[in-house]
Design a protein around this motif. Structure first.
Motif, PDB file in Angstrom:
ATOM      1  N   MET A   1       0.898  -1.364  -0.064  1.00 23.75           N
ATOM      2  CA  MET A   1       0.024  -0.054   0.080  1.00 23.75           C
ATOM      3  C   MET A   1       0.771   1.175   0.030  1.00 23.75           C
ATOM      4  O   MET A   1       1.854   1.253   0.556  1.00 23.75           O
ATOM      5  N   LYS A   2       0.428   2.256  -0.818  1.00 21.42           N
ATOM      6  CA  LYS A   2       1.042   3.505  -0.748  1.00 21.42           C
ATOM      7  C   LYS A   2       0.438   4.682  -0.367  1.00 21.42           C
ATOM      8  O   LYS A   2      -1.196   4.609  -0.455  1.00 21.42           O
ATOM      9  N   VAL A   3       0.633   5.720   0.167  1.00 18.64           N
ATOM     10  CA  VAL A   3      -0.157   6.821   0.595  1.00 18.64           C
ATOM     11  C   VAL A   3       0.274   8.049  -0.457  1.00 18.64           C
ATOM     12  O   VAL A   3       1.467   8.368  -0.231  1.00 18.64           O
ATOM     13  N   PHE A   4      -0.682   8.427  -1.000  1.00 20.21           N
ATOM     14  CA  PHE A   4      -0.421   9.487  -1.876  1.00 20.21           C
ATOM     15  C   PHE A   4      -0.750  10.893  -1.265  1.00 20.21           C
ATOM     16  O   PHE A   4      -1.870  10.960  -0.590  1.00 20.21           O
ATOM     17  N   VAL A   5       0.317  11.774  -1.021  1.00 23.39           N
ATOM     18  CA  VAL A   5      -0.138  12.931  -0.349  1.00 23.39           C
ATOM     19  C   VAL A   5      -0.201  14.071  -1.308  1.00 23.39           C
ATOM     20  O   VAL A   5       0.897  14.609  -2.055  1.00 23.39           O
ATOM     21  N   ALA A  22       7.729   8.399   9.243  1.00 25.55           N
ATOM     22  CA  ALA A  22       7.964   7.931  10.636  1.00 25.55           C
ATOM     23  C   ALA A  22       7.320   6.987  11.085  1.00 25.55           C
ATOM     24  O   ALA A  22       7.768   5.917  11.788  1.00 25.55           O
ATOM     25  N   ASP A  23       6.235   6.509  10.560  1.00 25.11           N
ATOM     26  CA  ASP A  23       5.414   5.303  10.776  1.00 25.11           C
ATOM     27  C   ASP A  23       5.564   4.056   9.736  1.00 25.11           C
ATOM     28  O   ASP A  23       5.006   3.277   9.701  1.00 25.11           O
ATOM     29  N   SER A  24       6.782   4.360   9.000  1.00 24.83           N
ATOM     30  CA  SER A  24       7.178   3.443   7.830  1.00 24.83           C
ATOM     31  C   SER A  24       6.340   3.017   6.783  1.00 24.83           C
ATOM     32  O   SER A  24       6.198   2.099   6.265  1.00 24.83           O
ATOM     33  N   HIS A  25       5.418   4.203   6.292  1.00 31.94           N
ATOM     34  CA  HIS A  25       4.705   3.991   5.199  1.00 31.94           C
ATOM     35  C   HIS A  25       5.383   4.552   4.038  1.00 31.94           C
ATOM     36  O   HIS A  25       6.343   5.075   3.867  1.00 31.94           O
ATOM     37  N   ASN A  26       5.032   3.862   2.876  1.00 29.88           N
ATOM     38  CA  ASN A  26       5.355   4.057   1.279  1.00 29.88           C
ATOM     39  C   ASN A  26       4.710   5.266   0.895  1.00 29.88           C
ATOM     40  O   ASN A  26       3.266   5.287   1.063  1.00 29.88           O
ATOM     41  N   VAL A  27       5.410   6.558   0.672  1.00 33.54           N
ATOM     42  CA  VAL A  27       4.483   7.709   0.301  1.00 33.54           C
ATOM     43  C   VAL A  27       4.879   8.264  -0.952  1.00 33.54           C
ATOM     44  O   VAL A  27       6.072   8.058  -1.419  1.00 33.54           O
ATOM     45  N   VAL A  28       3.906   8.726  -1.746  1.00 30.98           N
ATOM     46  CA  VAL A  28       4.237   9.544  -3.085  1.00 30.98           C
ATOM     47  C   VAL A  28       3.459  10.792  -2.602  1.00 30.98           C
ATOM     48  O   VAL A  28       2.391  10.977  -2.347  1.00 30.98           O
ATOM     49  N   GLY A  29       4.560  11.897  -2.849  1.00 29.91           N
ATOM     50  CA  GLY A  29       4.272  13.182  -2.611  1.00 29.91           C
ATOM     51  C   GLY A  29       3.872  13.791  -4.002  1.00 29.91           C
ATOM     52  O   GLY A  29       4.879  13.497  -4.800  1.00 29.91           O
ATOM     53  N   VAL A  30       2.850  14.570  -3.911  1.00 27.86           N
ATOM     54  CA  VAL A  30       2.419  15.347  -5.420  1.00 27.86           C
ATOM     55  C   VAL A  30       2.452  16.720  -5.166  1.00 27.86           C
ATOM     56  O   VAL A  30       1.613  17.239  -4.125  1.00 27.86           O
ATOM     57  N   ASP A  31       3.073  17.628  -5.881  1.00 24.75           N
ATOM     58  CA  ASP A  31       2.866  19.174  -5.670  1.00 24.75           C
ATOM     59  C   ASP A  31       3.378  19.781  -6.971  1.00 24.75           C
ATOM     60  O   ASP A  31       4.340  19.302  -7.729  1.00 24.75           O
ATOM     61  N   ASN A  32       3.030  20.843  -7.413  1.00 25.96           N
ATOM     62  CA  ASN A  32       3.293  21.710  -8.396  1.00 25.96           C
ATOM     63  C   ASN A  32       4.017  22.982  -7.923  1.00 25.96           C
ATOM     64  O   ASN A  32       4.494  23.520  -8.900  1.00 25.96           O
ATOM     65  N   PHE A  33       4.429  22.738  -6.719  1.00 23.06           N
ATOM     66  CA  PHE A  33       5.102  24.096  -6.073  1.00 23.06           C
ATOM     67  C   PHE A  33       4.450  25.266  -6.279  1.00 23.06           C
ATOM     68  O   PHE A  33       4.996  26.569  -6.251  1.00 23.06           O
ATOM     69  N   TRP A  34       2.865  25.489  -6.626  1.00 22.75           N
ATOM     70  CA  TRP A  34       2.271  26.692  -6.691  1.00 22.75           C
ATOM     71  C   TRP A  34       2.359  27.345  -5.218  1.00 22.75           C
ATOM     72  O   TRP A  34       2.581  28.674  -5.173  1.00 22.75           O
ATOM     73  N   ARG A  35       2.068  26.784  -4.377  1.00 24.67           N
ATOM     74  CA  ARG A  35       2.168  27.545  -2.801  1.00 24.67           C
ATOM     75  C   ARG A  35       3.132  26.827  -2.010  1.00 24.67           C
ATOM     76  O   ARG A  35       3.662  27.372  -1.196  1.00 24.67           O
ATOM     77  N   GLY A  36       3.466  25.387  -2.360  1.00 29.84           N
ATOM     78  CA  GLY A  36       4.388  24.655  -1.497  1.00 29.84           C
ATOM     79  C   GLY A  36       5.853  24.913  -1.896  1.00 29.84           C
ATOM     80  O   GLY A  36       5.922  25.447  -2.894  1.00 29.84           O
ATOM     81  N   TYR A  64      -0.768   9.599 -10.950  1.00 27.14           N
ATOM     82  CA  TYR A  64      -1.435   8.376 -10.223  1.00 27.14           C
ATOM     83  C   TYR A  64      -1.231   7.426 -11.127  1.00 27.14           C
ATOM     84  O   TYR A  64      -1.819   6.246 -10.963  1.00 27.14           O
ATOM     85  N   PHE A  65      -0.367   7.022 -11.936  1.00 31.06           N
ATOM     86  CA  PHE A  65      -0.423   6.063 -12.923  1.00 31.06           C
ATOM     87  C   PHE A  65      -0.215   4.594 -12.365  1.00 31.06           C
ATOM     88  O   PHE A  65      -0.710   3.687 -12.903  1.00 31.06           O
ATOM     89  N   ASP A  66       0.437   4.536 -11.249  1.00 33.58           N
ATOM     90  CA  ASP A  66       0.780   3.107 -10.326  1.00 33.58           C
ATOM     91  C   ASP A  66      -0.213   3.096  -9.285  1.00 33.58           C
ATOM     92  O   ASP A  66       0.018   2.116  -8.499  1.00 33.58           O
ATOM     93  N   MET A  67      -1.309   3.920  -8.972  1.00 33.11           N
ATOM     94  CA  MET A  67      -2.009   3.815  -7.922  1.00 33.11           C
ATOM     95  C   MET A  67      -3.053   2.613  -7.914  1.00 33.11           C
ATOM     96  O   MET A  67      -3.736   2.385  -9.120  1.00 33.11           O
ATOM     97  N   THR A  68      -3.507   1.826  -6.895  1.00 33.81           N
ATOM     98  CA  THR A  68      -3.978   0.516  -6.965  1.00 33.81           C
ATOM     99  C   THR A  68      -5.219   0.901  -5.850  1.00 33.81           C
ATOM    100  O   THR A  68      -5.088   1.856  -5.324  1.00 33.81           O
ATOM    101  N   SER A  69      -5.998   0.059  -6.155  1.00 29.63           N
ATOM    102  CA  SER A  69      -7.418  -0.051  -5.156  1.00 29.63           C
ATOM    103  C   SER A  69      -7.054  -0.288  -3.513  1.00 29.63           C
ATOM    104  O   SER A  69      -7.747   0.062  -2.658  1.00 29.63           O
TER     105      SER A  69
END
Length: 92
Positions: A1-5, A22-36, A64-69
């Motif tokens: 499982m991945k968590v998309f943020v 920190a909780d050992s999750h696999n994370v995919v971060g998404v941002d366009n740097f408009w405000r981030g 989200y090309f590799d996002m699964t259910s």
């Protein structure tokens, strides 16, 4: 499982990313740097469990090309100004 943020480079999103890592999750971060800001991700970019995707949620459809259910999306990205939303949607 991945968590998309979405909004991963924002103040809130970057802290959510750090907590998930920190909780050992696999994370995919998404941002366009408009405000981030890229500097908000500096501590996360070195993690093997973190992937970053520079993308706009409205116009890019490959973030989200590799996002699964089995994956989770934490939608933290925002556009807080109505005139900007109208500009994006209508082009006017």
């Amino acid at each position: 499982m991945k968590v998309f943020v979405t909004g991963a480079a924002g103040m809130i999103g970057s802290n959510v990313v750090k907590a998930l890592l920190a909780d050992s999750h696999n994370v995919v971060g998404v941002d366009n740097f408009w405000r981030g800001k890229p500097k908000n991700l500096e501590g996360s970019l070195g993690s093997e469990r973190f992937q970053f995707r520079h993308a706009d949620l409205i116009s890019d459809d490959d973030w989200y090309f590799d996002m699964t259910s089995d994956d989770v999306v934490l939608h933290i990205a925002d556009i807080v100004e109505i005139p900007i939303i109208l500009l994006i949607v209508t082009g006017k």
